[in-house]
Design an enzyme around this catalytic site. Structure first.
Site, PDB file in Angstrom:
ATOM      1  N   GLN A   4       0.882  -1.186   0.000  1.00 42.18           N
ATOM      2  CA  GLN A   4       0.000   0.000   0.000  1.00 42.18           C
ATOM      3  C   GLN A   4       0.910   1.223   0.000  1.00 42.18           C
ATOM      4  OE1 GLN A   4      -2.000  -1.674   3.481  1.00 42.18           O
ATOM      5  NE2 GLN A   4      -3.994  -1.148   2.612  1.00 42.18           N
ATOM      6  N   ARG A  57     -16.594   7.506   2.813  1.00 39.99           N
ATOM      7  CA  ARG A  57     -15.860   7.306   4.073  1.00 39.99           C
ATOM      8  C   ARG A  57     -14.386   7.529   3.766  1.00 39.99           C
ATOM      9  NH1 ARG A  57     -12.633   3.231   5.875  1.00 39.99           N
ATOM     10  NH2 ARG A  57     -12.707   2.554   8.026  1.00 39.99           N
ATOM     11  N   ASP A 111     -11.060   7.052   4.205  1.00 37.46           N
ATOM     12  CA  ASP A 111     -10.264   6.061   4.921  1.00 37.46           C
ATOM     13  C   ASP A 111      -8.910   6.628   5.344  1.00 37.46           C
ATOM     14  OD1 ASP A 111      -9.729   3.176   5.624  1.00 37.46           O
ATOM     15  OD2 ASP A 111      -8.084   3.520   4.218  1.00 37.46           O
ATOM     16  N   GLU A 135     -12.774   8.789   8.673  1.00 38.92           N
ATOM     17  CA  GLU A 135     -12.294   7.658   9.480  1.00 38.92           C
ATOM     18  C   GLU A 135     -10.954   8.089  10.054  1.00 38.92           C
ATOM     19  OE1 GLU A 135     -10.200   3.684  10.245  1.00 38.92           O
ATOM     20  OE2 GLU A 135      -9.702   4.949   8.563  1.00 38.92           O
ATOM     21  N   HIS A 154     -15.228  -3.497  11.261  1.00 41.45           N
ATOM     22  CA  HIS A 154     -14.390  -4.548  10.673  1.00 41.45           C
ATOM     23  C   HIS A 154     -12.979  -4.535  11.241  1.00 41.45           C
ATOM     24  CE1 HIS A 154     -13.160  -0.969   8.711  1.00 41.45           C
ATOM     25  NE2 HIS A 154     -12.125  -1.602   8.198  1.00 41.45           N
ATOM     26  N   ARG A 190      -8.339 -10.103  12.141  1.00 43.69           N
ATOM     27  CA  ARG A 190      -9.539  -9.262  12.038  1.00 43.69           C
ATOM     28  C   ARG A 190     -10.632  -9.996  11.248  1.00 43.69           C
ATOM     29  NH1 ARG A 190      -7.290  -3.768   9.626  1.00 43.69           N
ATOM     30  NH2 ARG A 190      -6.131  -5.269   8.378  1.00 43.69           N
TER      31      ARG A 190
HETATM   32  C1  GLC Z   1      -8.568   1.940   7.815  1.00 44.14           C
HETATM   33  C2  GLC Z   1      -9.354   0.668   7.648  1.00 44.14           C
HETATM   34  C3  GLC Z   1      -8.470  -0.508   7.938  1.00 44.14           C
HETATM   35  C4  GLC Z   1      -7.295  -0.472   6.991  1.00 44.14           C
HETATM   36  C5  GLC Z   1      -6.577   0.877   7.019  1.00 44.14           C
HETATM   37  C6  GLC Z   1      -5.657   1.039   5.864  1.00 44.14           C
HETATM   38  O1  GLC Z   1      -8.153   2.142   9.108  1.00 44.14           O
HETATM   39  O2  GLC Z   1     -10.476   0.691   8.484  1.00 44.14           O
HETATM   40  O3  GLC Z   1      -9.171  -1.711   7.815  1.00 44.14           O
HETATM   41  O4  GLC Z   1      -6.388  -1.487   7.352  1.00 44.14           O
HETATM   42  O5  GLC Z   1      -7.482   1.958   6.939  1.00 44.14           O
HETATM   43  O6  GLC Z   1      -6.366   1.289   4.678  1.00 44.14           O
END
Ligand code: GLC
Length: 642
Positions: free
Chosen positions: A250, A280, A282, A324, A393, A515
């Site tokens: 990532q 959302r 992220d 988030e 999640h 998870r």
């Molecule tokens: C957010 C998501 C999580 C993910 C992270 C990286 O916190 O909720 O599941 O691992 O972002 O994208």
């Protein structure tokens, strides 16, 4: 002053540019009116982060293109929502979060299950990441390789648009994730960067040697210390270290580059035009990096959000944003807007602190820390709302403040460690069945995985009485989630008391990430029992359905007024007080498994009149000047019956 004049001048030039781009669009006057209303937000955000020439023109062109592609149906939705901008704040707003495939295999499958959601009273559906992710391990879809394509086994972009229409017809809004801190290494931008294209190399944060990464690492925490230690990954093709906050596949984006901003405005408007109502954002806290800091919550994050938010408001005004940001409460409120950003950034944000405090209070059978911590959270703008939740999640991280603990004579580190022991089931007093997720060798922190039902004790309950106690605990926790104000987010399966999926590791890509234990498949056969009151599933479902029905009837749960949290003379009893012109609401919760009492005046000082408990429709009468609360009592006290 000088800056204001520059902004005003460039604002009118850009307005003309927008008018030209809109041409003969029948809604051009509306779009221009929205520019007049929200253009200043956009320009202020741009001035803060993207002073480069030409960025404003590009953004205006993207807005005009987004508007041109917007269907008449969605334009009607825009008009409706402009007239009722508080749709997500109202007591009848009830959320549900699910993976499309785990819930119903495909997007078309979700369309077929809309009746289930509607019966439950759901008005807002968050479908977990569903845009094309990298193959293999992809962090539950949070490593996106194509934002303009749906994960092939779930369906197509047209299926997404059809699902949005079906949901809208059923009174349900659709939320999707916008993963904007990073992309998958397989994303075309990352491939182009690896192929040597300098334009795309500049979409990422790449360093030729360890000098800068080491300097940043000195103050950077690790998000996944076990499976992805460090924040940088060497790449041979780039001949450099690339910033990778999460997993090595990532790649963090370079949000200082206006090209990245423009790419995401295009993506946002495309999703909006498919019928997505809420995005959302992220991991939004991470998008801006600054040496010497933890590279979270930097001021630029809010300026960038303001630009994105204003662009969406002008081109697709029915869309809202949800942040988030799983950060400390004092930082969190900025995501809903503080200071000059108030009311100009996200509309919703997860109330991580409420979630953590609910679990903490249940384990300790003591709500004093909750009262201290929640009282410290500053008020949010009246046009915004919390997303309240018990489970999601992700794992639960013990975001518990040392100072808050000290205030009631507790040690923060010891309490966090107690909570990890408790919820992984290793503490002798534990009722829970969870698992440790990521252990940080430096801080000793251990996060926790597990479904709500397993964490409240349903898995370990040996007899009917213990099972009922566990359900009562779950109902108390959800009463707090539904009663706090803001949109409650029910996590798929909690309404059926779904336990941990102990077989999660049988899927090779999931085996290392527990998870997946709390991301089970929807057991539709078990769901059949939901209307049988003699079953655990039936009792849980009825309890949740009751919370939803009563919540909808209480205007005092509108998110525009804050909740005040008060400790009482009994450590196990906490009050949530909501003062609202339609009638005050005093909620009393006993977080312990014992019957307790508090002097009647502790409730009565928050308002007078007969006390009808709205969930049970019973009148609550003090005995000898005291209210007696049974174990895990959850009372919503109103002045009149509802
Ligand atoms: C957010 C998501 C999580 C993910 C992270 C990286 O916190 O909720 O599941 O691992 O972002 O994208």
């Amino acid at each position: 002053m000088a800056d204001d004049r520059v902004t005003a001048a460039s604002g009118s030039v850009l307005r003309e540019h927008l008018a030209g781009q809109l041409g003969s669009d029948p809604d051009a006057p509306d779009v221009l009116a929205r520019w007049d209303r929200w253009g200043p937000d956009l320009l202020a955000g741009l001035a803060e982060v993207y002073p480069q020439p030409g960025v404003g023109e590009r953004v205006v062109e993207l807005i005009a293109a987004g508007n041109a592609a917007r269907s008449p149906r969605l334009r009607d939705r825009d008009r409706d929502r402009i007239l009722s901008p508080d749709w997500f704040q109202r007591p009848d707003a009830i959320g549900y979060a699910a993976y499309a495939d785990r819930f119903a295999d495909t997007l078309n499958g979700v369309s077929e299950r809309v009746g289930y959601l509607r019966d439950l009273g759901i008005t807002y559906l968050h479908l977990m990441p569903l845009l094309a992710p990298r193959p293999g391990d992809n962090d539950g879809g949070y490593a996106v390789m194509d934002y303009r394509r749906v994960r092939p086994d779930l369906g197509t972009m047209d299926d997404l648009a059809d699902l949005a229409t079906t949901l809208h017809d059923a009174g349900i809004s659709l939320t999707l994730d916008l993963v904007l801190n990073h992309v998958a290494t397989e994303h075309a931008w990352a491939s182009a960067a690896r192929a040597g294209d300098p334009k795309y190399r500049d979409y990422f944060l790449v360093y030729p040697d360890r000098r800068e990464p080491d300097a940043y690492e000195a103050s950077l925490p690790e998000v996944f210390p076990n499976f992805a230690p460090g924040n940088f990954t060497w790449n041979d093709d780039l001949r450099g270290w690339v910033w990778t906050t999460f997993n090595e596949w990532q790649w963090d984006l370079n949000w200082a580059n206006p090209d990245v901003l423009c790419e995401f405005i295009g993506i946002i408007l495309e999703l909006a035009n498919r019928g997505v109502d809420c995005l959302r954002l992220d991991a939004i806290a991470f998008v801006w990096k600054r040496l010497g800091t933890d590279c979270q919550n930097q001021p630029e994050v809010h300026a960038i959000t303001q630009v994105l938010r204003a662009a969406a408001r002008i081109a697709a005004p029915s869309v809202v944003f949800k942040a988030e940001a799983i950060v400390a409460p004092r930082q969190l409120v900025a995501y809903l807007g503080r200071g000059t950003h108030a009311g100009r950034v996200s509309d919703l944000a997860y109330h991580n602190s409420l979630m953590v405090q609910i679990w903490s209070a249940l384990a300790a059978q003591d709500a004093r820390l909750m009262a201290v911590a929640l009282s410290r959270v500053p008020d949010i703008p009246t046009t915004t709302a919390w997303g309240t939740y018990l489970r999601c999640h992700d794992d639960i991280g013990w975001a518990i403040d040392d100072q808050d603990c000290a205030e009631i004579g507790w040690n923060g580190w010891a309490h966090r460690s107690f909570l990890s022991d408790f919820y992984t089931g290793s503490h002798p007093a534990s009722f829970a069945q969870g698992a440790a997720f990521q252990q940080n060798a430096v801080t000793g922190d251990r996060r926790v995985s597990g479904t709500a039902a397993s964490l409240v004790g349903l898995g370990r309950a040996g007899n009917a009485e213990q099972r009922q106690t566990a359900i009562d605990r779950l109902m108390l926790a959800y009463a707090m989630v539904f009663g706090f104000g803001g949109i409650p987010l029910l996590y798929m399966g909690d309404e059926l008391a779904l336990r941990n999926d102990d077989d999660y590791h049988l899927v090779a890509e999931h085996a290392d990430d527990n998870r997946w234990m709390h991301r089970p498949r929807m057991p539709w056969d078990l769901a059949e029992q939901r209307h049988s009151p003699d079953t655990e599933v039936g009792r849980t479902f009825a309890g949740i359905a009751r919370l939803i029905a009563v919540r909808r009837s209480l205007e005092s749960l509108h998110a525009a007024v804050p909740t005040r949290v008060h400790a009482t003379s009994n450590p196990a009893v906490v009050l949530f007080v909501r003062r609202h012109p339609s009638g005050d609401l005093v909620q009393a919760y006993n977080v312990s498994d014992s019957q307790v009492s508090i002097p009647a005046w502790e409730i009565e000082i928050h308002g007078t009149g007969p006390r009808i408990e709205a969930l049970s429709q019973r009148e609550m009468v003090p005995v000898d000047g005291r209210y007696v609360l049974p174990p895990y009592a959850a009372w919503w006290l109103t002045a009149q019956g509802h």
